[in-house]
Design an enzyme around this catalytic site. Structure first.
Site, PDB file in Angstrom:
ATOM      1  N   ASP A 250       0.848  -1.191   0.000  1.00  0.00           N
ATOM      2  CA  ASP A 250       0.000   0.000   0.000  1.00  0.00           C
ATOM      3  C   ASP A 250       0.886   1.245   0.000  1.00  0.00           C
ATOM      4  O   ASP A 250       2.057   1.191   0.400  1.00  0.00           O
ATOM      5  CB  ASP A 250      -0.909  -0.039   1.233  1.00  0.00           C
ATOM      6  CG  ASP A 250      -1.745   1.215   1.377  1.00  0.00           C
ATOM      7  OD1 ASP A 250      -2.412   1.613   0.393  1.00  0.00           O
ATOM      8  OD2 ASP A 250      -1.734   1.820   2.474  1.00  0.00           O
TER       9      ASP A 250
ATOM     10  N   GLY B 257      -5.081   2.518  -3.491  1.00  0.00           N
ATOM     11  CA  GLY B 257      -6.346   3.099  -3.894  1.00  0.00           C
ATOM     12  C   GLY B 257      -6.161   4.228  -4.891  1.00  0.00           C
ATOM     13  O   GLY B 257      -7.125   4.685  -5.513  1.00  0.00           O
TER      14      GLY B 257
END
Length: 252
Positions: A8, A43
């Site tokens: 991430d 994201g």
């Protein structure tokens, strides 16, 4: 030995100042030298992830927009999953109904938000949508929005901070993307590692062979993880690679 590290970015690899520490960069290099494929699993959209991949010299796959896009390597798209324009319309109308939340939408053509929405505002069908999100620090409003979307049964609901909601098509998440990427690379899921801090990381943390939560992660993510590393401002990725990913591996 672990063969894939799905990493991430915000709240994990990046500091709060949106930088990659020298320690994190060094241990990512060491992981790659040891034969680990390091890929971003974020994201963010491709354009938001690319400068950091270039900074690290990564020519490895990318997972962007919470799994809606998988890239074989930078600029080479492997798969893209689009959000139904009708669903996007419902999400936008729900944002307008509640008024207070800030909202944004990721499309292939660009990023739109409350201050800069599409023109004309109801022309959803002419864009290729990837993700929608809400941000509000009002817990009651955020919970009400979540309940409404859950009742539809068609959305993957996660977050990238305690104050937002992120929506992707049902079944599209970082875990499904890592699973697909493992298939392409000929790697088993138990040979993959996921590191993250938010609910959009939790499925991958649960399903990979090793799931690591950041020290600054949301409590639910820590509970799901096999291990907890230091925070994103304390070179937590470097610590995780050194202490967990490469433990026992030969590092050149």
């Amino acid at each position: 030995m672990y063969k894939l590290l799905a990493l991430d970015m915000d709240g994990t690899l990046l500091t709060d100042e949106q930088t990659i520490s020298d320690e994190n960069a060094e241990w990512i290099r060491r992981a790659m030298d040891a034969g680990v494929t390091v890929c971003f699993s974020t994201g963010r959209g491709f354009q938001g992830a690319l400068p950091f991949a270039e900074q690290l010299g990564l020519e490895t796959p990318l997972i962007t927009v919470n799994g809606s896009e998988i890239w074989s390597k930078p600029h080479v798209l492997y798969r893209r999953t689009l959000m139904n324009a009708g669903e996007l319309r419902r999400l936008h109308e729900l944002a307008l109904h509640h008024v207070e939340p800030w909202y944004w939408g990721y499309a292939v053509e660009g990023i739109f938000n409350k201050e800069k929405w599409i023109e004309p505002a109801n022309d959803y069908e002419n864009l290729h949508w990837l993700k929608f999100g809400y941000h509000t620090e009002n817990d009651a409003i955020r919970a009400e929005i979540r309940r409404e979307i859950e009742s539809w049964g068609s959305m993957e609901i996660t977050n990238s901070s305690p104050w937002n909601l992120e929506l992707n098509p049902l079944g599209v998440n970082k875990a499904s993307a890592v699973r697909e990427l493992c298939g392409v690379l000929g790697i088993a899921m138990d040979e993959a590692v996921a590191i993250g801090d938010s609910l959009n990381d939790i499925a991958a943390i649960r399903e990979c062979g090793l799931g690591i939560a950041m020290g600054n992660a949301q409590d639910e993510v820590k509970e799901a993880a096999d291990a907890v590393t230091l925070s994103n401002n304390e070179h937590g990725v470097a610590h995780a690679i050194r202490e967990f990913v490469l433990k026992g591996a030969t590092v050149r």
